[in-house]
Enzyme design. Sequence first.
Site, PDB file in Angstrom:
ATOM      1  N   ARG A  50       0.858  -1.194   0.000  1.00 45.40           N
ATOM      2  CA  ARG A  50       0.000   0.000   0.000  1.00 45.40           C
ATOM      3  C   ARG A  50       0.891   1.240   0.000  1.00 45.40           C
ATOM      4  O   ARG A  50       1.121   1.866   1.035  1.00 45.40           O
ATOM      5  CB  ARG A  50      -0.932  -0.010   1.213  1.00 45.40           C
ATOM      6  CG  ARG A  50      -1.883  -1.202   1.235  1.00 45.40           C
ATOM      7  CD  ARG A  50      -2.672  -1.241   2.525  1.00 45.40           C
ATOM      8  NE  ARG A  50      -3.580  -2.389   2.577  1.00 45.40           N
ATOM      9  CZ  ARG A  50      -4.327  -2.705   3.636  1.00 45.40           C
ATOM     10  NH1 ARG A  50      -4.245  -1.963   4.738  1.00 45.40           N
ATOM     11  NH2 ARG A  50      -5.134  -3.755   3.595  1.00 45.40           N
ATOM     12  N   ASP A  52       2.379   4.938  -0.298  1.00 42.74           N
ATOM     13  CA  ASP A  52       1.837   6.212   0.159  1.00 42.74           C
ATOM     14  C   ASP A  52       1.711   7.221  -0.970  1.00 42.74           C
ATOM     15  O   ASP A  52       2.199   7.001  -2.085  1.00 42.74           O
ATOM     16  CB  ASP A  52       2.745   6.807   1.247  1.00 42.74           C
ATOM     17  CG  ASP A  52       2.676   6.029   2.543  1.00 42.74           C
ATOM     18  OD1 ASP A  52       1.672   5.341   2.782  1.00 42.74           O
ATOM     19  OD2 ASP A  52       3.654   6.109   3.322  1.00 42.74           O
ATOM     20  N   ARG A 202      11.385   5.360   4.018  1.00 46.69           N
ATOM     21  CA  ARG A 202      11.627   6.799   3.984  1.00 46.69           C
ATOM     22  C   ARG A 202      12.296   7.281   5.269  1.00 46.69           C
ATOM     23  O   ARG A 202      13.102   8.216   5.248  1.00 46.69           O
ATOM     24  CB  ARG A 202      10.321   7.544   3.734  1.00 46.69           C
ATOM     25  CG  ARG A 202       9.778   7.352   2.306  1.00 46.69           C
ATOM     26  CD  ARG A 202       8.386   7.924   2.161  1.00 46.69           C
ATOM     27  NE  ARG A 202       8.359   9.334   2.522  1.00 46.69           N
ATOM     28  CZ  ARG A 202       7.230   9.996   2.808  1.00 46.69           C
ATOM     29  NH1 ARG A 202       6.053   9.375   2.797  1.00 46.69           N
ATOM     30  NH2 ARG A 202       7.282  11.272   3.114  1.00 46.69           N
TER      31      ARG A 202
END
Length: 255
Positions: A50, A52, A202
């Site tokens: 999923r 972002d 990230r």
Amino acid sequence: MPRYAFRIEYHGGPFCGWQRQAGQPSVQQAVEEALARLEPGEHRIAAAGRTDAGVHATGQVAHADLAKAWEPFRLAQALNWHLKPAPVAVTDCARVAEDFHARFSAVERRYLFRMVARRAPVTHDRGLVWQVPNLPDVDAMREGAAHLIGRHDFTTFRSAMCQADSPVKMLDEISIAEVDYPGGCEIRFTLRARSFLHNQVRSIVGTLERVGAGSWRPEDVAAALEARTRAACGPVSPPDGLYLTGVGYPEEPFG
């Protein structure tokens, strides 16, 4: 109902992410609406990751059940026709077993993060890389990254909104390579694991950038990991440079 797996690439810039969200464009919605143009009715697809808002993919995998038995090549071509002009494409399609699940059958996810170090603004890669002004110390970043490889509690490197049951993950690989780039240098981070926490990649890249810039020492990465608190994490990198590049399965669905 026959089940099909799709390998999907997309530019994440226009989307709120992969997953459907009310009132916002998503990659999932774009693919489901394309399926509905082929077979009228409501479609729901499941994906391996999923991603972002703003995150890209070259190797996302999703699956869907359809009423009709399609020839996979023709199904992919028909979907690509109906996906226009969205920056989404089905690059491969295969009929799979009924128990195949794009998310739960996966045994590995692979991500690439692209950072470009140069003074001049990027043009062709705008929105596709994280640009920094100065060349980072890549050896120092590699030294810092080495502390994260293996099985750890990654509480420091996951979003406060992460819904995973446990922060403990096995990180199989972080490799960092330098690639020639016009007027500068591209730094490519490759990360590989069975699964990742929300914002883990990230968070790791943003922290390693601080090491490369000289604001952190490599050993500070180990201290941040051991702290097991989000407050110890470095800045989270922007989504622009992140790509889901591949998903591994016990049996490769695309041959």
